[in-house]
Design a protein around this motif. Sequence first.
Motif, PDB file in Angstrom:
ATOM      1  N   GLY A 113       0.785  -1.258   0.003  1.00 28.24           N
ATOM      2  CA  GLY A 113      -0.071   0.022  -0.074  1.00 28.24           C
ATOM      3  C   GLY A 113       0.736   1.081   0.042  1.00 28.24           C
ATOM      4  N   LEU A 114       1.844   1.337   1.066  1.00 25.97           N
ATOM      5  CA  LEU A 114       2.796   2.403   0.967  1.00 25.97           C
ATOM      6  C   LEU A 114       3.479   2.594  -0.583  1.00 25.97           C
ATOM      7  CD1 LEU A 114       4.592   4.448   2.467  1.00 25.97           C
ATOM      8  CD2 LEU A 114       6.018   2.561   3.007  1.00 25.97           C
ATOM      9  N   LEU A 115       4.047   1.613  -0.888  1.00 20.79           N
ATOM     10  CA  LEU A 115       4.744   1.640  -2.206  1.00 20.79           C
ATOM     11  C   LEU A 115       3.786   2.385  -3.218  1.00 20.79           C
ATOM     12  CD1 LEU A 115       7.431   1.201  -4.060  1.00 20.79           C
ATOM     13  CD2 LEU A 115       6.586  -1.237  -4.354  1.00 20.79           C
ATOM     14  N   ALA A 116       2.511   1.676  -3.639  1.00 22.93           N
ATOM     15  CA  ALA A 116       1.444   2.049  -4.526  1.00 22.93           C
ATOM     16  C   ALA A 116       1.141   3.410  -4.372  1.00 22.93           C
ATOM     17  CB  ALA A 116       0.350   0.867  -4.311  1.00 22.93           C
ATOM     18  N   GLU A 117       0.827   3.970  -3.243  1.00 23.26           N
ATOM     19  CA  GLU A 117       0.442   5.384  -3.032  1.00 23.26           C
ATOM     20  C   GLU A 117       1.753   6.364  -3.503  1.00 23.26           C
ATOM     21  OE1 GLU A 117      -2.487   6.726  -2.267  1.00 23.26           O
ATOM     22  OE2 GLU A 117      -3.031   4.757  -2.619  1.00 23.26           O
ATOM     23  N   VAL A 118       2.874   5.880  -2.921  1.00 25.87           N
ATOM     24  CA  VAL A 118       4.130   6.825  -3.312  1.00 25.87           C
ATOM     25  C   VAL A 118       4.306   6.833  -4.795  1.00 25.87           C
ATOM     26  CG1 VAL A 118       6.667   6.911  -2.945  1.00 25.87           C
ATOM     27  CG2 VAL A 118       5.213   6.680  -1.078  1.00 25.87           C
ATOM     28  N   VAL A 119       4.291   5.501  -5.532  1.00 24.33           N
ATOM     29  CA  VAL A 119       4.306   5.568  -6.882  1.00 24.33           C
ATOM     30  C   VAL A 119       3.317   6.462  -7.733  1.00 24.33           C
ATOM     31  CG1 VAL A 119       4.248   4.040  -8.827  1.00 24.33           C
ATOM     32  CG2 VAL A 119       5.674   3.348  -6.982  1.00 24.33           C
ATOM     33  N   ARG A 120       2.091   6.450  -7.165  1.00 19.62           N
ATOM     34  CA  ARG A 120       1.049   7.045  -7.615  1.00 19.62           C
ATOM     35  C   ARG A 120       1.204   8.543  -7.568  1.00 19.62           C
ATOM     36  NH1 ARG A 120      -2.443  10.254  -5.978  1.00 19.62           N
ATOM     37  NH2 ARG A 120      -1.927   9.866  -3.865  1.00 19.62           N
ATOM     38  N   ALA A 121       1.705   8.911  -6.406  1.00 27.65           N
ATOM     39  CA  ALA A 121       1.838  10.345  -6.137  1.00 27.65           C
ATOM     40  C   ALA A 121       3.443  10.978  -6.894  1.00 27.65           C
ATOM     41  CB  ALA A 121       2.171  10.613  -4.664  1.00 27.65           C
ATOM     42  N   ALA A 122       4.040  10.116  -7.146  1.00 30.22           N
ATOM     43  CA  ALA A 122       5.351  10.462  -7.844  1.00 30.22           C
ATOM     44  C   ALA A 122       5.157  10.441  -9.348  1.00 30.22           C
ATOM     45  CB  ALA A 122       6.492   9.444  -7.515  1.00 30.22           C
ATOM     46  N   ALA A 123       4.030  10.059  -9.965  1.00 28.38           N
ATOM     47  CA  ALA A 123       3.691   9.971 -11.343  1.00 28.38           C
ATOM     48  C   ALA A 123       4.104  11.197 -12.048  1.00 28.38           C
ATOM     49  CB  ALA A 123       2.166   9.437 -11.770  1.00 28.38           C
ATOM     50  N   LEU A 124       3.510  12.534 -11.578  1.00 29.53           N
ATOM     51  CA  LEU A 124       3.866  13.791 -12.363  1.00 29.53           C
ATOM     52  C   LEU A 124       5.095  13.965 -12.246  1.00 29.53           C
ATOM     53  CD1 LEU A 124       2.779  16.200 -13.592  1.00 29.53           C
ATOM     54  CD2 LEU A 124       2.423  17.257 -11.314  1.00 29.53           C
ATOM     55  N   PRO A 125       5.893  13.997 -11.133  1.00 33.78           N
ATOM     56  CA  PRO A 125       7.353  14.471 -11.013  1.00 33.78           C
ATOM     57  C   PRO A 125       8.022  13.537 -12.078  1.00 33.78           C
ATOM     58  CG  PRO A 125       6.526  14.624  -9.060  1.00 33.78           C
ATOM     59  CD  PRO A 125       5.433  13.924  -9.676  1.00 33.78           C
ATOM     60  N   VAL A 126       7.893  12.347 -12.023  1.00 32.18           N
ATOM     61  CA  VAL A 126       8.400  11.317 -12.939  1.00 32.18           C
ATOM     62  C   VAL A 126       8.348  11.813 -14.515  1.00 32.18           C
ATOM     63  CG1 VAL A 126       8.658   8.941 -13.934  1.00 32.18           C
ATOM     64  CG2 VAL A 126       8.538   9.427 -11.332  1.00 32.18           C
ATOM     65  N   GLU A 127       7.112  11.974 -14.743  1.00 33.36           N
ATOM     66  CA  GLU A 127       6.707  12.383 -16.130  1.00 33.36           C
ATOM     67  C   GLU A 127       7.516  13.526 -16.360  1.00 33.36           C
ATOM     68  OE1 GLU A 127       2.923  12.725 -19.213  1.00 33.36           O
ATOM     69  OE2 GLU A 127       2.611  13.110 -16.826  1.00 33.36           O
TER      70      GLU A 127
END
Length: 209
Positions: A131-145
Amino acid sequence: LGGGSTAGAAAAAVAAALAFDPLRRRLQRAADRRFDRDRASAVARIEAFAARLRDGTAEPEDIERVLRETLGDPGLRLLVWLPEHGVHADLAGVAREAPVDGGGRTVTRVGRGSAPLGLIVHSDRLLERPGLLAEVVRAAALPVEVARLRCELRRRLEEVEESRARIVRAGYEERRRLERDLHDGAQQRLVALGMSLRRVQRRPGTDPE
């Protein structure tokens, strides 16, 4: 809403999911703040970085460092997907092979909708808290893009510079070829013509032609 149509029901379900997603996220954050403070803190940290990125006070390439610190994994690596080249690359723009899971490292994909953005190579122990990993990855999508777009732009600029350098080299080589041709061809013929003219000058009146 579907009106008995399978396609209509599916479209209505997708629309409802999209409409209620912001509410779901708010409820998730509220629950995390009460029951899972680590996850709430991690997501807040990524969202704060995204806000600084929008304000222009942070660099997109810092997302890798922020992910390492947020997830507590110093060996974490971020590889961005460059669709034009069909490769993954690090944030310096160097193409890298996507690693195979194993050796204590796992690959988690980052995307926005169906569009792939990149890969996060991280420690297996983060799988203990999906759950922690999934939420962090989701939140990081814009900076990664944004980091991916910067990386892609950097590679294109490098290609333009390489193309310019090739054009300059080709021009230099063509000039040298012309100089060699003049030296080995036309110049020799001009010298021979000059010698012939001097011979003619030394024979006035003896050979009118």
